[in-house]
Design an enzyme around this catalytic site. Structure first.
Site, PDB file in Angstrom:
ATOM      1  N   ARG A 205      13.947  36.900  27.018  1.00  0.00           N
ATOM      2  CA  ARG A 205      12.519  36.586  26.843  1.00  0.00           C
ATOM      3  C   ARG A 205      11.883  37.503  25.811  1.00  0.00           C
ATOM      4  O   ARG A 205      10.947  37.125  25.125  1.00  0.00           O
ATOM      5  CB  ARG A 205      11.782  36.751  28.181  1.00  0.00           C
ATOM      6  CG  ARG A 205      12.108  35.713  29.231  1.00  0.00           C
ATOM      7  CD  ARG A 205      11.242  35.912  30.446  1.00  0.00           C
ATOM      8  NE  ARG A 205       9.860  36.111  30.034  1.00  0.00           N
ATOM      9  CZ  ARG A 205       8.972  36.810  30.760  1.00  0.00           C
ATOM     10  NH1 ARG A 205       9.317  37.334  31.914  1.00  0.00           N
ATOM     11  NH2 ARG A 205       7.739  36.949  30.338  1.00  0.00           N
TER      12      ARG A 205
ATOM     13  N   ILE B 241      -0.275  51.312  35.704  1.00  0.00           N
ATOM     14  CA  ILE B 241      -0.730  49.979  35.296  1.00  0.00           C
ATOM     15  C   ILE B 241      -0.330  48.911  36.303  1.00  0.00           C
ATOM     16  O   ILE B 241      -1.157  48.115  36.741  1.00  0.00           O
ATOM     17  CB  ILE B 241      -0.164  49.607  33.897  1.00  0.00           C
ATOM     18  CG1 ILE B 241      -0.510  50.684  32.867  1.00  0.00           C
ATOM     19  CG2 ILE B 241      -0.676  48.228  33.463  1.00  0.00           C
ATOM     20  CD1 ILE B 241      -1.975  50.814  32.521  1.00  0.00           C
TER      21      ILE B 241
ATOM     22  N   ARG C 255       3.539  33.751  31.947  1.00  0.00           N
ATOM     23  CA  ARG C 255       2.126  33.926  32.318  1.00  0.00           C
ATOM     24  C   ARG C 255       1.201  34.027  31.112  1.00  0.00           C
ATOM     25  O   ARG C 255       0.019  33.729  31.221  1.00  0.00           O
ATOM     26  CB  ARG C 255       1.867  35.115  33.209  1.00  0.00           C
ATOM     27  CG  ARG C 255       2.926  35.965  33.626  1.00  0.00           C
ATOM     28  CD  ARG C 255       2.521  37.083  34.513  1.00  0.00           C
ATOM     29  NE  ARG C 255       1.237  36.940  35.126  1.00  0.00           N
ATOM     30  CZ  ARG C 255       0.104  37.328  34.574  1.00  0.00           C
ATOM     31  NH1 ARG C 255       0.121  37.833  33.377  1.00  0.00           N
ATOM     32  NH2 ARG C 255      -1.032  37.175  35.206  1.00  0.00           N
TER      33      ARG C 255
ATOM     34  N   PRO D 259      -3.487  39.507  38.695  1.00  0.00           N
ATOM     35  CA  PRO D 259      -4.676  38.651  38.844  1.00  0.00           C
ATOM     36  C   PRO D 259      -5.304  38.328  37.488  1.00  0.00           C
ATOM     37  O   PRO D 259      -4.964  38.951  36.469  1.00  0.00           O
ATOM     38  CB  PRO D 259      -5.624  39.522  39.682  1.00  0.00           C
ATOM     39  CG  PRO D 259      -5.197  40.922  39.431  1.00  0.00           C
ATOM     40  CD  PRO D 259      -3.707  40.867  39.215  1.00  0.00           C
ATOM     41  N   VAL D 260      -6.201  37.344  37.463  1.00  0.00           N
ATOM     42  CA  VAL D 260      -6.887  36.970  36.218  1.00  0.00           C
ATOM     43  C   VAL D 260      -8.408  37.019  36.406  1.00  0.00           C
ATOM     44  O   VAL D 260      -9.163  36.400  35.649  1.00  0.00           O
ATOM     45  CB  VAL D 260      -6.447  35.574  35.726  1.00  0.00           C
ATOM     46  CG1 VAL D 260      -5.020  35.596  35.227  1.00  0.00           C
ATOM     47  CG2 VAL D 260      -6.654  34.517  36.815  1.00  0.00           C
ATOM     48  N   ASP D 261      -8.850  37.775  37.421  1.00  0.00           N
ATOM     49  CA  ASP D 261     -10.285  37.821  37.730  1.00  0.00           C
ATOM     50  C   ASP D 261     -11.134  38.328  36.563  1.00  0.00           C
ATOM     51  O   ASP D 261     -12.266  37.857  36.362  1.00  0.00           O
ATOM     52  CB  ASP D 261     -10.533  38.677  38.978  1.00  0.00           C
ATOM     53  CG  ASP D 261      -9.971  40.086  38.823  1.00  0.00           C
ATOM     54  OD1 ASP D 261      -8.790  40.213  38.425  1.00  0.00           O
ATOM     55  OD2 ASP D 261     -10.698  41.063  39.043  1.00  0.00           O
ATOM     56  N   LEU D 262     -10.585  39.234  35.768  1.00  0.00           N
ATOM     57  CA  LEU D 262     -11.364  39.777  34.639  1.00  0.00           C
ATOM     58  C   LEU D 262     -11.556  38.714  33.547  1.00  0.00           C
ATOM     59  O   LEU D 262     -12.620  38.621  32.929  1.00  0.00           O
ATOM     60  CB  LEU D 262     -10.689  41.019  34.061  1.00  0.00           C
ATOM     61  CG  LEU D 262     -10.523  42.198  35.030  1.00  0.00           C
ATOM     62  CD1 LEU D 262      -9.829  43.364  34.350  1.00  0.00           C
ATOM     63  CD2 LEU D 262     -11.870  42.635  35.593  1.00  0.00           C
TER      64      LEU D 262
ATOM     65  N   CYS E 293       4.195  38.081  39.358  1.00  0.00           N
ATOM     66  CA  CYS E 293       5.575  38.169  38.863  1.00  0.00           C
ATOM     67  C   CYS E 293       6.191  39.394  39.537  1.00  0.00           C
ATOM     68  O   CYS E 293       5.561  40.042  40.375  1.00  0.00           O
ATOM     69  CB  CYS E 293       5.611  38.298  37.345  1.00  0.00           C
ATOM     70  SG  CYS E 293       5.074  39.918  36.790  1.00  0.00           S
TER      71      CYS E 293
ATOM     72  N   LYS F 231       6.651  40.492  20.365  1.00  0.00           N
ATOM     73  CA  LYS F 231       6.453  39.380  21.318  1.00  0.00           C
ATOM     74  C   LYS F 231       4.992  39.366  21.767  1.00  0.00           C
ATOM     75  O   LYS F 231       4.349  38.308  21.789  1.00  0.00           O
ATOM     76  CB  LYS F 231       7.352  39.563  22.533  1.00  0.00           C
ATOM     77  CG  LYS F 231       7.015  38.634  23.702  1.00  0.00           C
ATOM     78  CD  LYS F 231       7.879  38.845  24.917  1.00  0.00           C
ATOM     79  CE  LYS F 231       7.397  39.940  25.804  1.00  0.00           C
ATOM     80  NZ  LYS F 231       6.271  39.572  26.671  1.00  0.00           N
ATOM     81  N   ASN F 232       4.462  40.531  22.101  1.00  0.00           N
ATOM     82  CA  ASN F 232       3.120  40.577  22.700  1.00  0.00           C
ATOM     83  C   ASN F 232       1.990  40.437  21.692  1.00  0.00           C
ATOM     84  O   ASN F 232       0.833  40.321  22.087  1.00  0.00           O
ATOM     85  CB  ASN F 232       2.967  41.844  23.544  1.00  0.00           C
ATOM     86  CG  ASN F 232       3.804  41.757  24.805  1.00  0.00           C
ATOM     87  OD1 ASN F 232       4.361  40.702  25.131  1.00  0.00           O
ATOM     88  ND2 ASN F 232       3.928  42.870  25.503  1.00  0.00           N
TER      89      ASN F 232
HETATM   90  C1  EPZ Z   1       0.049  42.589  28.779  1.00  0.00           C
HETATM   91  O1  EPZ Z   1       0.034  41.971  30.052  1.00  0.00           O
HETATM   92  C2  EPZ Z   1       1.494  42.527  28.303  1.00  0.00           C
HETATM   93  N1  EPZ Z   1       1.927  41.132  28.188  1.00  0.00           N
HETATM   94  C3  EPZ Z   1       2.391  43.272  29.296  1.00  0.00           C
HETATM   95  O2  EPZ Z   1       3.713  43.259  28.781  1.00  0.00           O
HETATM   96  C4  EPZ Z   1       1.915  44.718  29.376  1.00  0.00           C
HETATM   97  O3  EPZ Z   1       2.704  45.408  30.319  1.00  0.00           O
HETATM   98  C5  EPZ Z   1       0.444  44.741  29.800  1.00  0.00           C
HETATM   99  O4  EPZ Z   1      -0.353  43.961  28.870  1.00  0.00           O
HETATM  100  C6  EPZ Z   1      -0.129  46.154  29.833  1.00  0.00           C
HETATM  101  O5  EPZ Z   1       0.007  46.742  28.578  1.00  0.00           O
HETATM  102  C7  EPZ Z   1       1.603  40.451  27.059  1.00  0.00           C
HETATM  103  O6  EPZ Z   1       0.953  40.966  26.171  1.00  0.00           O
HETATM  104  C8  EPZ Z   1       2.104  39.042  26.977  1.00  0.00           C
HETATM  105  P1  EPZ Z   1      -3.276  43.530  31.614  1.00  0.00           P
HETATM  106  P2  EPZ Z   1      -1.391  41.592  30.735  1.00  0.00           P
HETATM  107  O7  EPZ Z   1      -4.204  42.388  31.766  1.00  0.00           O
HETATM  108  O8  EPZ Z   1      -2.352  41.186  29.708  1.00  0.00           O
HETATM  109  C9  EPZ Z   1      -4.871  44.247  35.988  1.00  0.00           C
HETATM  110  C10 EPZ Z   1       5.985  42.828  28.780  1.00  0.00           C
HETATM  111  O9  EPZ Z   1       6.858  43.505  29.297  1.00  0.00           O
HETATM  112  N2  EPZ Z   1      -5.681  43.034  35.762  1.00  0.00           N
HETATM  113  O10 EPZ Z   1      -3.582  44.588  30.609  1.00  0.00           O
HETATM  114  O11 EPZ Z   1      -1.132  40.661  31.860  1.00  0.00           O
HETATM  115  C11 EPZ Z   1      -3.391  43.933  36.103  1.00  0.00           C
HETATM  116  O12 EPZ Z   1      -3.056  43.578  37.425  1.00  0.00           O
HETATM  117  C12 EPZ Z   1       4.706  42.547  29.520  1.00  0.00           C
HETATM  118  O13 EPZ Z   1       6.022  42.373  27.611  1.00  0.00           O
HETATM  119  C13 EPZ Z   1      -6.633  42.665  36.715  1.00  0.00           C
HETATM  120  O14 EPZ Z   1      -6.809  43.325  37.733  1.00  0.00           O
HETATM  121  O15 EPZ Z   1      -1.795  43.012  31.324  1.00  0.00           O
HETATM  122  C14 EPZ Z   1      -2.752  45.231  35.689  1.00  0.00           C
HETATM  123  O16 EPZ Z   1      -2.727  46.096  36.815  1.00  0.00           O
HETATM  124  C15 EPZ Z   1       4.792  42.970  30.978  1.00  0.00           C
HETATM  125  N3  EPZ Z   1      -7.373  41.545  36.501  1.00  0.00           N
HETATM  126  C16 EPZ Z   1      -3.717  45.807  34.658  1.00  0.00           C
HETATM  127  O17 EPZ Z   1      -4.949  45.093  34.843  1.00  0.00           O
HETATM  128  C17 EPZ Z   1      -7.218  40.778  35.374  1.00  0.00           C
HETATM  129  O18 EPZ Z   1      -7.949  39.768  35.225  1.00  0.00           O
HETATM  130  C18 EPZ Z   1      -3.281  45.597  33.236  1.00  0.00           C
HETATM  131  O19 EPZ Z   1      -3.063  44.209  33.050  1.00  0.00           O
HETATM  132  C19 EPZ Z   1      -6.241  41.154  34.425  1.00  0.00           C
HETATM  133  C20 EPZ Z   1      -5.493  42.288  34.638  1.00  0.00           C
END
Ligand code: EPZ
Length: 436
Positions: free
Chosen positions: A402, A332, A95, A125-128, A119, A25-26
């Site tokens: 999902r 995480i 998302r 967040p999406v700040d990065l 969620c 999926k991911n």
């Molecule tokens: C991806 O989510 C996966 N989703 C998640 O899987 C997975 O748990 C996660 O990566 C970590 O491996 C998909 O690939 C669709 P991140 P993503 O950006 O990209 C923080 C599932 O069960 N962060 O690596 O959203 C964030 O809050 C899902 O299939 C910021 O602070 O994860 C988190 O603490 C759940 N700012 C950490 O980074 C940002 O701009 C990791 O998030 C982006 C993220």
């Protein structure tokens, strides 16, 4: 709403047989958004039929992408972009829709994407993502919950983007944008999950110039145009790990096919430390439960190649029956222990303090009415239900649909007693147990 009814026993009925793992999926979700980068067709094989995939397909159709989904093959063609807005009612459902931002900016120079919002597991967040786009020259205006982004006159330009924390989504969004930017982009402290490697490999097939694939430093030389491609989607490592744990917790032996242990380096070590044996085969591996008691093992989630956060709940279910005490630390997401109260209702003995859960092994669990809270927690409840005394009813299973293709039939195929009920009516046709 659909529910699962699971009948367990003490000792549990061992799950035995073969499970074919679906496409990831991911990996599928970012790959689908990559179709926006070209006006030619991309054909994905081994594509899982999941609610999240259909949701993203609907969003891409909204942008003007033609889609053809036949069995597990999906063909996407973005001949031209009809609409540059990703509306809230679609983005809030899933998302990962936010991943259209990078490709739309790269292809069209503008996009208006709803902020995805948080969620159950965290604020997300999406700040990065936004920090990276601004370094590539994008002006960002946030208005009424939408991100209105505009690339500079001449299009995105390359930049050096160092992530303060590892982000899978931000790495994917910016990697895709960089493929069509002017000049060179360097992503430092990039995520290097296998799904990102799969995305990079597909982009390279499309004509992108990417160095450092599989490492935390990605260097991308922008090109004028990208072409179509045919791409087999990698196996879902989270589904793989989930069913390996199902074998371990039920005292069974399951051959997992169409996958690889190489996708799960740290998980492999952790699961083997419980006494489970994982034997590689051609095209997958065999997971065999410990011959004696399940050994307690401490885990701490981390970005790849560390222990995957998406397999944390599953491992916790296994630890509820371990011979001793174990700890699980979730680094995480800030709220990813919602399965704890549900497992405790089944007789587990788990306490949490901040980001660490302490699990004291018990002799057995008891069936109960439990609820799915997010995508990954409920699979731990299914496993607990298979090993618990009596009946477990799991509600809100739309979360599972999902991310797990054909879940109840895969579990029934190895002897698990699980049934889907829709408005009280049993749904599962009888299914031949997988032949060897
Ligand atoms: C991806 O989510 C996966 N989703 C998640 O899987 C997975 O748990 C996660 O990566 C970590 O491996 C998909 O690939 C669709 P991140 P993503 O950006 O990209 C923080 C599932 O069960 N962060 O690596 O959203 C964030 O809050 C899902 O299939 C910021 O602070 O994860 C988190 O603490 C759940 N700012 C950490 O980074 C940002 O701009 C990791 O998030 C982006 C993220």
């Amino acid at each position: 709403m659909d529910k699962f009814r699971i009948i367990g026993s003490v000792p549990p009925k061992p799950l035995r047989g073969k499970i074919r793992i679906s496409g990831s999926k991911n990996a599928t979700l970012p790959l689908m958004t990559a179709a926006l980068l070209t006006d030619q067709s991309i054909k994905f094989t081994n594509c899982p039929r999941l609610v999240d995939v259909f949701t993203l397909e609907t969003l891409l159709n909204h942008h003007g992408v033609e889609s053809f989904f036949d069995g597990n093959t999906m063909t996407l063609t973005a001949s031209r972009i009809k609409d540059h807005c990703a509306p809230y009612e679609l983005v809030r459902k899933m998302r990962a829709s936010f991943l259209v931002l990078g490709p739309l900016l790269a292809r069209e120079g503008k996009a208006s994407v709803s902020l995805p919002g948080g969620c159950a597991i965290g604020s997300r967040p999406v700040d990065l993502h936004l920090m990276g786009f601004e370094k590539m020259g994008v002006t960002i205006d946030i208005d009424q919950g939408y991100i209105n982004a505009t690339a500079p006159e001449g299009g995105l330009h390359g930049a050096e983007i160092a992530f303060p924390t590892v982000s899978v989504g931000a790495t994917e969004n910016l990697l895709m944008a960089a493929t069509l930017a002017k000049g060179t982009t360097k992503l430092v402290n990039a995520a290097c999950e296998p799904e990102i490697t799969d995305l990079a490999r597909c982009l390279i097939k499309m004509g992108a110039k990417i160095e450092g694939v599989g490492t935390s430093i990605l260097t991308i030389e922008g090109v004028e145009k990208l072409s179509g491609a045919i791409h087999p989607i990698i196996a879902d490592r989270i589904e793989t790990g989930s069913y390996a744990v199902a074998a371990a917790i039920t005292g069974g032996e399951i051959e997992l096919t169409n996958t690889s242990l190489d996708l799960l380096p740290t998980f492999k070590e952790s699961l083997e430390a419980t006494g489970t044996t994982l034997t590689p085969t051609k095209g997958g591996f065999i997971a065999k439960a410990p011959s004696g008691k399940i050994q307690p093992v401490d885990i701490t989630t981390a970005p790849y190649p560390g222990y995957p956060t998406d397999l944390q709940a599953q491992f916790m279910a296994l630890m509820t029956l371990a011979e001793g005490t174990s700890t699980i630390t979730e680094t995480i997401f800030e709220n990813r222990f919602m399965h704890v109260p549900e497992l405790n209702r089944m007789g587990a003995n788990i306490s949490t303090s901040g980001r660490t859960a302490t699990i004291k092994g018990v002799d057995f669990l008891k069936g109960a009415e439990v609820m799915a809270t997010d995508l990954r927690a409920p699979i731990s409840l299914i496993m607990a239900g298979l090993t618990a005394e009596g009946e477990t009813t799991l509600s809100r299973i739309y979360h599972l649909d999902r991310g797990y293709e054909d879940i109840e039939n895969k579990i029934r195929g190895v002897g698990g007693n699980i049934e889907r009920y829709k408005n009280g009516e049993a749904q599962n046709r009888e299914r031949e147990t997988e032949t060897a």
